[in-house]
Design an enzyme around this catalytic site. Structure first.
Site, mmCIF file in Angstrom:
data_model
loop_
_atom_site.group_PDB
_atom_site.id
_atom_site.type_symbol
_atom_site.label_atom_id
_atom_site.label_comp_id
_atom_site.label_asym_id
_atom_site.label_seq_id
_atom_site.Cartn_x
_atom_site.Cartn_y
_atom_site.Cartn_z
ATOM 1 N N CYS A 182 1.238 4.595 12.480
ATOM 2 C CA CYS A 182 1.026 3.533 13.467
ATOM 3 C C CYS A 182 1.156 4.036 14.896
ATOM 4 O O CYS A 182 0.760 3.363 15.831
ATOM 5 C CB CYS A 182 2.027 2.396 13.236
ATOM 6 S SG CYS A 182 1.845 1.637 11.612
ATOM 7 N N HIS A 192 0.797 -1.223 0.000
ATOM 8 C CA HIS A 192 0.000 0.000 0.000
ATOM 9 C C HIS A 192 0.830 1.274 0.000
ATOM 10 O O HIS A 192 0.283 2.372 0.009
ATOM 11 C CB HIS A 192 -1.006 -0.001 1.166
ATOM 12 C CG HIS A 192 -0.412 0.218 2.517
ATOM 13 N ND1 HIS A 192 -0.520 1.418 3.184
ATOM 14 C CD2 HIS A 192 0.263 -0.605 3.337
ATOM 15 C CE1 HIS A 192 0.067 1.320 4.358
ATOM 16 N NE2 HIS A 192 0.549 0.102 4.475
#
Length: 387
Positions: free
Chosen positions: A330, A205
């Protein structure tokens, strides 16, 4: 969303290329067979397509077809590489690992687990203000019991390129394995990953493929395979290292995205550099500091701190104009200073207020940096010193 917001956060994820989406749709709704089915043509077509994808992706890093396995992304690849080496390290008494303090959490946390739960000793090297680990740093810490070195290809926050190709050549004459998290660098730096790197983690991605697919390259040393053991069980479809039904549509999406990126990389780099120049020209109206060695960065990631300006406040002010980030997606929910910028030894304010701009020209063609720069300039104190 009422206004068009320019997307400058491709280091977090990219929009799926429409051509990739068409391929994924085809393999979801027409050629939808299971690549493990041996009794009919649907399965045979899926298996053949997966092998073609495997062969192409392996070739992009100079590896053999059988040296690449498919995973759900770089995080899983990192875990298989690092946790999968651990049993060999335990059997042979080689329980020392070298890494850097600027790695993604998908590397840091598995290594912290090995240190905490299985008695491994891990050296976390700090790069200094350049954001770049040197080969000499690594070699100085190398020991007879060093099982592996894990060093990322491109830092996800600063865009600084690490010397993984040179390091691979130096380590090849030793028994120490080299793992490279190439989530940010795969497809963008043509030659580095063709160096004799033992283990390479790839994410789809970051190059216009769907989320949820990636790969791990497990390069042989002569006839010897990297001594990995599985960390999950249940079929062992991928060389007995990664179980589970292969996600054929996602794999074919990764294949298509990699082909597109491979064929257009030169124009992508040229356009990415041109956009960088436009952004920096606009930022000339502001007071800022670069974070990371600008002589060793990818063209599409820029990390800066603006004088006496809170990064979160700026993101809120700009949310209707541009999508940017303070660091890794993240860990961005924590609002803590970047562990990457802290490891670089930056002053507290700069480390707490680094902003990452990252772009693909095709996904931000109409972006005008001047209004952004003017907003930043209005927010900065007029009496602040020049960076």
């Amino acid at each position: 969303m009422s206004a068009v917001v320019a997307y400058l956060d491709v280091a977090a994820t990219t929009r799926v290329d429409p051509r990739v989406a068409d391929v994924v749709q085809h393999w979801m709704t027409e050629d939808f067979g299971n690549a493990g089915s041996r009794t009919h043509e649907y399965g045979a077509r899926a298996k053949k397509a997966v092998q073609q994808a495997r062969s192409f992706l392996a070739s992009t890093v100079g590896a053999k077809t059988e040296e690449l396995i498919f995973t759900s992304g770089a995080t899983e690849s990192n875990n298989i590489a690092l946790l999968g080496l651990a049993p060999f390290g335990e059997r042979t008494g080689r329980k020392h690992i070298i890494t850097s303090a600027i790695e993604h959490k998908a590397v840091i946390e598995p290594l912290e687990h090995l240190a905490r739960s299985r008695g491994f000793e891990v050296d976390f090297l700090e790069p200094g203000a350049s954001g770049r680990i040197t080969v000499e740093q690594v070699m100085e810490h190398l020991r007879p019991d060093t099982l592996a070195v894990s060093l990322m290809h491109v830092n996800n926050e600063t865009g600084v390129i690490q010397p993984v190709a040179e390091l691979a050549e130096r380590l090849r004459a030793t028994p120490t394995y080299l793992h490279v998290d190439a989530a940010q660098g795969y497809g963008k730096i043509a030659d580095d990953l063709s160096a004799p790197i033992d283990l390479i983690s790839i994410s789809g991605h970051k190059i216009g493929a769907p989320k949820g697919v990636g790969a791990l390259v497990t390069r042989r040393r002569g006839w010897d395979k990297a001594p990995l053991e599985p960390i999950m069980f249940g079929g062992g479809q991928e060389r007995k290292l990664r179980p589970g039904t292969l996600p054929v549509p996602l794999i074919m999406g990764l294949h298509e995205a990699a082909k597109i990126f491979h064929e257009g990389r030169d124009s992508w780099e040229r356009d990415a550099r041109a956009m960088r120049e436009r952004i920096l020209e606009a930022f000339g109206k502001t007071r800022f500091r670069f974070n990371g060695d600008q002589a060793h960065t990818v063209p599409h990631i820029l990390n800066v701190s603006f004088d006496q300006l809170n990064a979160e406040a700026l993101i809120v002010r700009l949310k209707d104009q541009v999508a940017i980030a303070t660091g890794s997606a993240c860990t961005s929910a924590s609002y803590t200073p970047s562990h990457v910028l802290q490891a670089m030894g930056l002053p507290g304010e700069a480390a707490a207020n680094g902003l990452r701009f990252s772009w693909f020209p095709s996904q931000a063609r109409d972006f005008d940096p001047l209004p952004i720069a003017e907003t930043i300039s209005r927010m900065q104190p007029q009496d602040a010193g020049q960076a």
